[in-house]
Scaffold this active site. Structure first.
Site, PDB file in Angstrom:
ATOM      1  N   HIS A   1     -14.800   0.988  -3.044  1.00 47.63           N
ATOM      2  CA  HIS A   1     -13.777   0.141  -2.413  1.00 47.63           C
ATOM      3  C   HIS A   1     -12.848   0.919  -1.489  1.00 47.63           C
ATOM      4  O   HIS A   1     -11.733   0.480  -1.221  1.00 47.63           O
ATOM      5  CB  HIS A   1     -12.972  -0.605  -3.504  1.00 47.63           C
ATOM      6  CG  HIS A   1     -13.815  -1.568  -4.283  1.00 47.63           C
ATOM      7  ND1 HIS A   1     -13.470  -2.047  -5.538  1.00 47.63           N
ATOM      8  CD2 HIS A   1     -15.000  -2.166  -3.984  1.00 47.63           C
ATOM      9  CE1 HIS A   1     -14.408  -2.879  -5.968  1.00 47.63           C
ATOM     10  NE2 HIS A   1     -15.343  -2.962  -5.049  1.00 47.63           N
TER      11      HIS A   1
ATOM     12  N   GLU B   1     -11.307  -2.448 -26.058  1.00 44.11           N
ATOM     13  CA  GLU B   1     -11.935  -3.142 -27.193  1.00 44.11           C
ATOM     14  C   GLU B   1     -13.266  -3.748 -26.760  1.00 44.11           C
ATOM     15  O   GLU B   1     -13.561  -3.818 -25.560  1.00 44.11           O
ATOM     16  CB  GLU B   1     -11.005  -4.230 -27.758  1.00 44.11           C
ATOM     17  CG  GLU B   1     -10.466  -5.149 -26.692  1.00 44.11           C
ATOM     18  CD  GLU B   1      -9.380  -6.070 -27.204  1.00 44.11           C
ATOM     19  OE1 GLU B   1      -8.812  -5.818 -28.274  1.00 44.11           O
ATOM     20  OE2 GLU B   1      -9.132  -7.059 -26.510  1.00 44.11           O
TER      21      GLU B   1
ATOM     22  N   VAL C   1      -9.369   3.428  -5.793  1.00 40.94           N
ATOM     23  CA  VAL C   1      -9.078   3.917  -4.437  1.00 40.94           C
ATOM     24  C   VAL C   1      -8.072   5.064  -4.489  1.00 40.94           C
ATOM     25  O   VAL C   1      -7.533   5.467  -3.471  1.00 40.94           O
ATOM     26  CB  VAL C   1      -8.545   2.759  -3.549  1.00 40.94           C
ATOM     27  CG1 VAL C   1      -9.611   1.684  -3.360  1.00 40.94           C
ATOM     28  CG2 VAL C   1      -7.273   2.146  -4.137  1.00 40.94           C
TER      29      VAL C   1
ATOM     30  N   TYR D   1       0.826  -1.212   0.000  1.00 48.77           N
ATOM     31  CA  TYR D   1       0.000   0.000   0.000  1.00 48.77           C
ATOM     32  C   TYR D   1       0.865   1.269   0.000  1.00 48.77           C
ATOM     33  O   TYR D   1       0.535   2.247  -0.662  1.00 48.77           O
ATOM     34  CB  TYR D   1      -1.015  -0.012   1.164  1.00 48.77           C
ATOM     35  CG  TYR D   1      -2.225  -0.852   0.777  1.00 48.77           C
ATOM     36  CD1 TYR D   1      -3.246  -0.316   0.014  1.00 48.77           C
ATOM     37  CD2 TYR D   1      -2.282  -2.204   1.110  1.00 48.77           C
ATOM     38  CE1 TYR D   1      -4.320  -1.092  -0.405  1.00 48.77           C
ATOM     39  CE2 TYR D   1      -3.354  -2.987   0.705  1.00 48.77           C
ATOM     40  CZ  TYR D   1      -4.366  -2.432  -0.057  1.00 48.77           C
ATOM     41  OH  TYR D   1      -5.413  -3.201  -0.491  1.00 48.77           O
TER      42      TYR D   1
END
Ligand code: BJW
Length: 204
Positions: free
Chosen positions: A112, A187, A96, A65
């Site tokens: 999230h 795509e 996030v 993190y």
């Protein structure tokens, strides 16, 4: 869908909502989850973004993190983020990284969590303020995203593989509610190509 037709429909819509995923941030330099560049020290994100991984090795998960916070601090929102912000659309994001807010979007629902927030485990141990696999989304956040999706005439689904639940339920729900759902992806989408190009082209 031609750009001209899409612009006409946008002009008539009462509420447009955007649902974004990691592909939204890719052109800002944030790696996606399921692309090869999502790997960190040979770990897959799925192996680190879990309560079990944190319980097993909190230091490793914190390092991941920290690495991501540093990476995101060095990134800037792109023209696609800015185009959504200028329109004032409500954004439901799985990301996030806070890039929508940095681009000026005021109504951002973070499904999230956020990389720069810290919460606590039930035992009172600090932990990243994000939602890991196997965890419930905060109920108020989920309710706000349902409300936004169910009030939308048009849902823009941008840069997500659509494999992670419950976020993956939102586009089908919008369709059932008779909204138009337009996908923006590299795509096989309504608008093919990098969203840093397709969004400004459509919205500006
Ligand atoms: C571009 C582009 C460009 C690239 N322009 N496009 C079996 C069936 C159904 C559900 C489950 C199941 N087994 C387990 C579950 C539940 C699980 C789940 O859905 N798993 C699936 C993988 C199967 N979900 C959960 O656990 C959730 N909680 C839950 O369901 O609670 C109830 C429950 C409890 C207990 C047991 C079971 C259920 C919580 C999910 C939390 C997800 N958290 C993460 C990490 C967040 C923290 C962090 O960042 O560290 O969220 S995982 C990761 O995936 C992250 C993302 O937000 C999320 C979605 O990924 P996203 O955004 O779609 O990214 P990618 O990389 O997949 O796709 C990028 C796309 O962009 C691609 O399509 C590219 O082509 C495109 N792209 N460049 C446009 N320039």
């Amino acid at each position: 869908m031609t750009i001209e037709r899409a612009r006409e429909l946008l002009a008539k819509a009462r509420r447009v909502v955007a649902l974004t995923g990691a592909g939204m941030s890719a052109e800002s330099g944030v790696p996606t989850f399921r692309g090869l560049e999502g790997l960190w020290r040979n770990y897959r994100p799925e192996d680190l973004a879990t309560p079990e991984a944190f319980a097993r090795d909190p230091q490793l998960v914190w390092e991941w993190y920290e690495w991501r916070r540093k990476l995101v601090r060095a990134c800037e929102p792109h023209a696609g983020h800015r185009a959504l912000a200028e329109r004032g659309y409500t954004i439901i994001t799985q990301n996030v990284d806070g890039l929508h807010q940095r681009a000026g979007s005021e109504h951002v629902i973070e499904l999230h969590g956020n990389l720069f927030k810290t919460t606590e485990t039930p035992e009172g141990q600090p932990r990243p303020g994000v939602v890991w696999f196997g965890e419930l989304l905060p109920p108020l956040v989920w309710e706000a995203s349902l409300e936004a999706v169910l009030s939308a005439d048009i849902l823009l689904v941008i840069g997500t593989s659509g494999v992670v639940y419950p976020a993956a339920q939102l586009a089908p729900l919008a369709r059932e509610n008779s909204a138009l759902v337009w996908e923006f992806n590299l795509e096989n989408a309504t608008f093919n190509g990098p969203c840093g190009e397709t969004l400004p082209k459509l919205l500006q």
